[in-house]
Design a protein around this motif. Structure first.
Motif, mmCIF file in Angstrom:
data_model
loop_
_atom_site.group_PDB
_atom_site.id
_atom_site.type_symbol
_atom_site.label_atom_id
_atom_site.label_comp_id
_atom_site.label_asym_id
_atom_site.label_seq_id
_atom_site.Cartn_x
_atom_site.Cartn_y
_atom_site.Cartn_z
ATOM 1 N N GLY A 107 0.796 -1.219 0.000
ATOM 2 C CA GLY A 107 0.000 0.000 0.000
ATOM 3 C C GLY A 107 0.828 1.268 0.000
ATOM 4 O O GLY A 107 0.332 2.335 -0.370
ATOM 5 N N ASN A 108 2.096 1.163 0.386
ATOM 6 C CA ASN A 108 2.968 2.340 0.356
ATOM 7 C C ASN A 108 3.686 2.503 -0.984
ATOM 8 O O ASN A 108 4.478 3.436 -1.152
ATOM 9 C CB ASN A 108 3.985 2.295 1.494
ATOM 10 N N GLY A 109 3.439 1.599 -1.933
ATOM 11 C CA GLY A 109 4.030 1.717 -3.258
ATOM 12 C C GLY A 109 5.256 0.864 -3.500
ATOM 13 O O GLY A 109 5.755 0.810 -4.627
ATOM 14 N N THR A 110 5.761 0.171 -2.489
ATOM 15 C CA THR A 110 6.918 -0.710 -2.680
ATOM 16 C C THR A 110 6.532 -1.868 -3.601
ATOM 17 O O THR A 110 5.452 -2.446 -3.473
ATOM 18 C CB THR A 110 7.420 -1.239 -1.332
ATOM 19 N N LEU A 111 7.455 -2.223 -4.507
ATOM 20 C CA LEU A 111 7.162 -3.177 -5.575
ATOM 21 C C LEU A 111 7.975 -4.449 -5.445
ATOM 22 O O LEU A 111 9.178 -4.410 -5.155
ATOM 23 C CB LEU A 111 7.479 -2.515 -6.930
ATOM 24 N N LEU A 112 7.318 -5.586 -5.691
ATOM 25 C CA LEU A 112 7.966 -6.870 -5.939
ATOM 26 C C LEU A 112 7.432 -7.371 -7.269
ATOM 27 O O LEU A 112 6.215 -7.357 -7.500
ATOM 28 C CB LEU A 112 7.670 -7.874 -4.832
ATOM 29 N N SER A 113 8.336 -7.823 -8.162
ATOM 30 C CA SER A 113 7.869 -8.282 -9.465
ATOM 31 C C SER A 113 8.788 -9.378 -10.001
ATOM 32 O O SER A 113 10.006 -9.198 -10.061
ATOM 33 C CB SER A 113 7.814 -7.112 -10.455
ATOM 34 N N TYR A 114 8.164 -10.514 -10.390
ATOM 35 C CA TYR A 114 8.869 -11.651 -10.964
ATOM 36 C C TYR A 114 8.234 -12.003 -12.309
ATOM 37 O O TYR A 114 7.042 -11.769 -12.535
ATOM 38 C CB TYR A 114 8.748 -12.901 -10.080
ATOM 39 N N TYR A 115 9.036 -12.628 -13.178
ATOM 40 C CA TYR A 115 8.490 -13.323 -14.336
ATOM 41 C C TYR A 115 8.627 -14.813 -14.052
ATOM 42 O O TYR A 115 9.740 -15.315 -13.839
ATOM 43 C CB TYR A 115 9.212 -12.952 -15.634
ATOM 44 N N ILE A 116 7.502 -15.532 -14.051
ATOM 45 C CA ILE A 116 7.445 -16.907 -13.567
ATOM 46 C C ILE A 116 7.003 -17.832 -14.703
ATOM 47 O O ILE A 116 5.960 -17.612 -15.324
ATOM 48 C CB ILE A 116 6.470 -17.015 -12.370
ATOM 49 N N SER A 130 12.344 -15.480 -12.893
ATOM 50 C CA SER A 130 13.363 -14.439 -12.939
ATOM 51 C C SER A 130 12.843 -13.229 -12.180
ATOM 52 O O SER A 130 11.676 -12.837 -12.364
ATOM 53 C CB SER A 130 13.670 -14.025 -14.381
ATOM 54 N N LYS A 131 13.686 -12.644 -11.373
ATOM 55 C CA LYS A 131 13.324 -11.396 -10.712
ATOM 56 C C LYS A 131 13.568 -10.232 -11.666
ATOM 57 O O LYS A 131 14.597 -10.176 -12.326
ATOM 58 C CB LYS A 131 14.162 -11.195 -9.448
ATOM 59 N N LEU A 132 12.611 -9.328 -11.755
ATOM 60 C CA LEU A 132 12.854 -8.140 -12.544
ATOM 61 C C LEU A 132 14.044 -7.382 -11.966
ATOM 62 O O LEU A 132 14.256 -7.357 -10.745
ATOM 63 C CB LEU A 132 11.625 -7.236 -12.566
ATOM 64 N N THR A 133 14.818 -6.777 -12.823
ATOM 65 C CA THR A 133 15.990 -6.028 -12.391
ATOM 66 C C THR A 133 15.553 -4.699 -11.773
ATOM 67 O O THR A 133 14.436 -4.217 -12.029
ATOM 68 C CB THR A 133 16.919 -5.744 -13.566
ATOM 69 N N PRO A 134 16.425 -4.079 -10.992
ATOM 70 C CA PRO A 134 16.088 -2.741 -10.473
ATOM 71 C C PRO A 134 15.753 -1.752 -11.576
ATOM 72 O O PRO A 134 14.854 -0.916 -11.414
ATOM 73 C CB PRO A 134 17.354 -2.339 -9.704
ATOM 74 N N GLU A 135 16.452 -1.838 -12.701
ATOM 75 C CA GLU A 135 16.172 -0.928 -13.816
ATOM 76 C C GLU A 135 14.760 -1.154 -14.363
ATOM 77 O O GLU A 135 14.032 -0.198 -14.672
ATOM 78 C CB GLU A 135 17.208 -1.127 -14.926
ATOM 79 N N GLN A 136 14.363 -2.429 -14.484
ATOM 80 C CA GLN A 136 13.003 -2.716 -14.939
ATOM 81 C C GLN A 136 11.983 -2.287 -13.896
ATOM 82 O O GLN A 136 10.920 -1.758 -14.234
ATOM 83 C CB GLN A 136 12.867 -4.206 -15.236
ATOM 84 N N GLY A 137 12.304 -2.509 -12.619
ATOM 85 C CA GLY A 137 11.400 -2.092 -11.562
ATOM 86 C C GLY A 137 11.143 -0.603 -11.566
ATOM 87 O O GLY A 137 10.019 -0.143 -11.301
ATOM 88 N N GLN A 138 12.167 0.179 -11.881
ATOM 89 C CA GLN A 138 12.000 1.628 -11.926
ATOM 90 C C GLN A 138 11.089 2.060 -13.059
ATOM 91 O O GLN A 138 10.488 3.146 -13.003
ATOM 92 C CB GLN A 138 13.368 2.292 -12.063
ATOM 93 N N GLN A 139 10.956 1.234 -14.090
ATOM 94 C CA GLN A 139 10.086 1.579 -15.210
ATOM 95 C C GLN A 139 8.607 1.361 -14.878
ATOM 96 O O GLN A 139 7.730 1.923 -15.548
ATOM 97 C CB GLN A 139 10.462 0.760 -16.435
ATOM 98 N N ILE A 140 8.325 0.515 -13.885
ATOM 99 C CA ILE A 140 6.950 0.303 -13.428
ATOM 100 C C ILE A 140 6.636 1.405 -12.424
ATOM 101 O O ILE A 140 7.218 1.463 -11.342
ATOM 102 C CB ILE A 140 6.777 -1.093 -12.800
ATOM 103 N N ARG A 141 5.736 2.282 -12.790
ATOM 104 C CA ARG A 141 5.421 3.428 -11.938
ATOM 105 C C ARG A 141 4.287 3.066 -10.983
ATOM 106 O O ARG A 141 3.267 2.486 -11.388
ATOM 107 C CB ARG A 141 5.057 4.641 -12.791
ATOM 108 N N VAL A 142 4.452 3.421 -9.728
ATOM 109 C CA VAL A 142 3.452 3.125 -8.697
ATOM 110 C C VAL A 142 3.258 4.380 -7.852
ATOM 111 O O VAL A 142 4.240 5.001 -7.414
ATOM 112 C CB VAL A 142 3.882 1.951 -7.793
ATOM 113 N N GLN A 143 2.005 4.733 -7.605
ATOM 114 C CA GLN A 143 1.680 5.878 -6.748
ATOM 115 C C GLN A 143 0.539 5.485 -5.829
ATOM 116 O O GLN A 143 -0.451 4.899 -6.277
ATOM 117 C CB GLN A 143 1.267 7.089 -7.593
#
Length: 225
Positions: A107-116, A130-143
């Motif tokens: 709920g605070n916007g912190t992201l976890l993302s995998y490709y399974i 595979s865990k998404l890389t930090p660079e890929q994680g930064q491309q997913i915008r969350v607010q």
């Protein structure tokens, strides 16, 4: 039942505003299939989806209580917090179409993302992922409308919203070119959970037969307008 993801030529900034004019064109999904293991707290959770040529955008609205959000680092176990999630399987008809991306957001916007590609559970998480890389994680915008940390738990009734944008380019890094989106059908599911709050619960858009969200065979269908 098939959900239709409406098209917008240009998606607006991610602001977590459920009442923004563009969201009025999107149909509502209810995340209301609660697992029996849940506590008596059953938050009303709704979501909407839109897409452009650049990616898919979504928003959750949660009428909640017992809200707690303490994970702050990318790829932390956000499911322990008051959390919303969307899993997307872009090519379910392909011979190797079992792969899906999990996008889990505290709920605070912190992201976890995998490709399974094989969701069988192991000590490390899953049999093939595979865990998404930090660079890929930064491309997913969350607010989110919640603060960066919610501790102690908010016990009184609280409504919060979380909006996200997933670029198709992030998905294509794992599944290959997506091509023309209009008319495509994908499989997805959406979730609400709060594993380590005082009132844990587990809800989904499409029901799951056990306490396990990582069951792509149970995902529902969506069609891109």
């Amino acid at each position: 039942m098939q959900y239709v993801i409406r098209y917008l030529e240009t998606l607006p900034p991610v602001t977590a505003d459920w009442h923004a004019s563009h969201w009025q064109t999107a149909d509502v999904m209810s995340i209301d299939q609660f697992r029996r293991e849940s506590s008596h707290h059953r938050p009303i959770t709704q979501a909407k989806l839109l897409y452009s040529e650049q990616g898919v955008q979504g928003i959750f609205k949660v009428q909640d209580r017992y809200v707690r959000c303490v994970t702050t680092q990318f790829q932390d176990m956000v499911c322990n917090d008051s959390c919303v999630e969307i899993f997307l399987q872009p090519k379910p008809q392909a011979s190797d179409g079992n792969g899906y991306i999990s996008v889990e957001m505290s709920g605070n916007g912190t992201l976890l993302s995998y490709y399974i590609t094989d969701a069988e559970r192991t000590a490390d998480g899953f049999k093939a992922f595979s865990k998404l890389t930090p660079e890929q994680g930064q491309q997913i915008r969350v607010q989110s409308t919640l603060p960066a940390v919610v501790e102690p738990e908010i016990t009184e009734p609280t409504e919060w919203c979380l909006e996200f944008f997933i670029p198709f380019s992030v998905l294509e890094a794992y599944v290959g070119k997506l091509g023309q989106l209009s008319g495509q059908t994908w499989r997805i599911n959406l979730f609400k959970c709060a594993d380590q709050t005082s009132h844990p619960h587990w809800a989904s858009w499409q029901p799951v037969p056990e306490l396990n969200f990582h069951m792509p065979d149970t995902f529902g269908w969506v069609r891109f307008e």
